[in-house]
Design a protein around this motif. Structure first.
Motif, PDB file in Angstrom:
ATOM      1  N   ASP A 132       0.870  -1.183   0.000  1.00 45.45           N
ATOM      2  CA  ASP A 132       0.000   0.000   0.000  1.00 45.45           C
ATOM      3  C   ASP A 132       0.901   1.226   0.000  1.00 45.45           C
ATOM      4  O   ASP A 132       1.771   1.358   0.862  1.00 45.45           O
ATOM      5  N   PRO A 187      -2.525   6.622  -9.829  1.00 44.89           N
ATOM      6  CA  PRO A 187      -2.759   7.501  -8.684  1.00 44.89           C
ATOM      7  C   PRO A 187      -4.215   7.417  -8.213  1.00 44.89           C
ATOM      8  O   PRO A 187      -5.044   6.746  -8.824  1.00 44.89           O
ATOM      9  N   GLU A 188      -4.501   8.101  -7.123  1.00 45.50           N
ATOM     10  CA  GLU A 188      -5.854   8.122  -6.552  1.00 45.50           C
ATOM     11  C   GLU A 188      -6.910   8.533  -7.570  1.00 45.50           C
ATOM     12  O   GLU A 188      -8.039   8.074  -7.511  1.00 45.50           O
ATOM     13  N   SER A 189      -6.538   9.374  -8.504  1.00 48.05           N
ATOM     14  CA  SER A 189      -7.484   9.853  -9.517  1.00 48.05           C
ATOM     15  C   SER A 189      -7.979   8.726 -10.420  1.00 48.05           C
ATOM     16  O   SER A 189      -9.010   8.867 -11.079  1.00 48.05           O
ATOM     17  N   LEU A 203      -1.600  10.962  -0.430  1.00 50.47           N
ATOM     18  CA  LEU A 203      -2.350  10.489  -1.590  1.00 50.47           C
ATOM     19  C   LEU A 203      -1.988   9.028  -1.871  1.00 50.47           C
ATOM     20  O   LEU A 203      -0.812   8.693  -2.006  1.00 50.47           O
ATOM     21  N   GLN A 204      -2.998   8.182  -1.954  1.00 51.63           N
ATOM     22  CA  GLN A 204      -2.765   6.768  -2.208  1.00 51.63           C
ATOM     23  C   GLN A 204      -2.471   6.541  -3.691  1.00 51.63           C
ATOM     24  O   GLN A 204      -3.004   7.237  -4.549  1.00 51.63           O
ATOM     25  N   PHE A 205      -1.624   5.561  -3.953  1.00 48.88           N
ATOM     26  CA  PHE A 205      -1.336   5.187  -5.332  1.00 48.88           C
ATOM     27  C   PHE A 205      -0.867   3.746  -5.369  1.00 48.88           C
ATOM     28  O   PHE A 205      -0.490   3.166  -4.356  1.00 48.88           O
ATOM     29  N   LYS A 226       1.528   5.553  -0.298  1.00 44.25           N
ATOM     30  CA  LYS A 226       1.026   6.918  -0.126  1.00 44.25           C
ATOM     31  C   LYS A 226       2.175   7.888  -0.340  1.00 44.25           C
ATOM     32  O   LYS A 226       3.319   7.611   0.028  1.00 44.25           O
TER      33      LYS A 226
END
Length: 94
Positions: free
Chosen positions: A19, A41-43, A26-28, A21
């Motif tokens: 996992d 990415p989170e997007s 921001l998670q990725f 960040k």
């Protein structure tokens, strides 16, 4: 800790299922591919980080040891590469 692009990519491949960040939280996720790293990415909008960008990042990081994104101005994906580099350095000190 100094490392070259081959060492960085080897670690990235080893650790790609973790996992992740950025420093801003921001998670990725990502996958190491032949041409570099495929970043999610989170997007949710995938993009590739080229081997040449990884090479530039590793050169700057090895010279400066900087954990500040502002020191990697010319690199678009610096926050993601920096997250991987910081984890790599942490693993190397265990």
């Amino acid at each position: 800790m100094k490392f070259n692009a081959a060492e960085f990519i080897a670690f990235a491949q080893f650790a790609q299922d973790r996992d992740w960040k950025t420093k801003k939280g921001l998670q990725f996720s990502y996958e190491v591919i032949n041409s570099g790293i495929c970043l999610l990415p989170e997007s949710g909008k995938k993009r590739n980080i080229s081997n040449s960008e990884i090479l530039k990042f590793c050169k700057i990081f090895s010279e400066t040891q900087s954990k500040l994104t502002s020191d990697y101005k010319e690199l678009f994906n610096k926050s993601y590469l920096l997250a991987i580099a910081i984890e790599y350095c942490t693993q190397g000190n265990e």
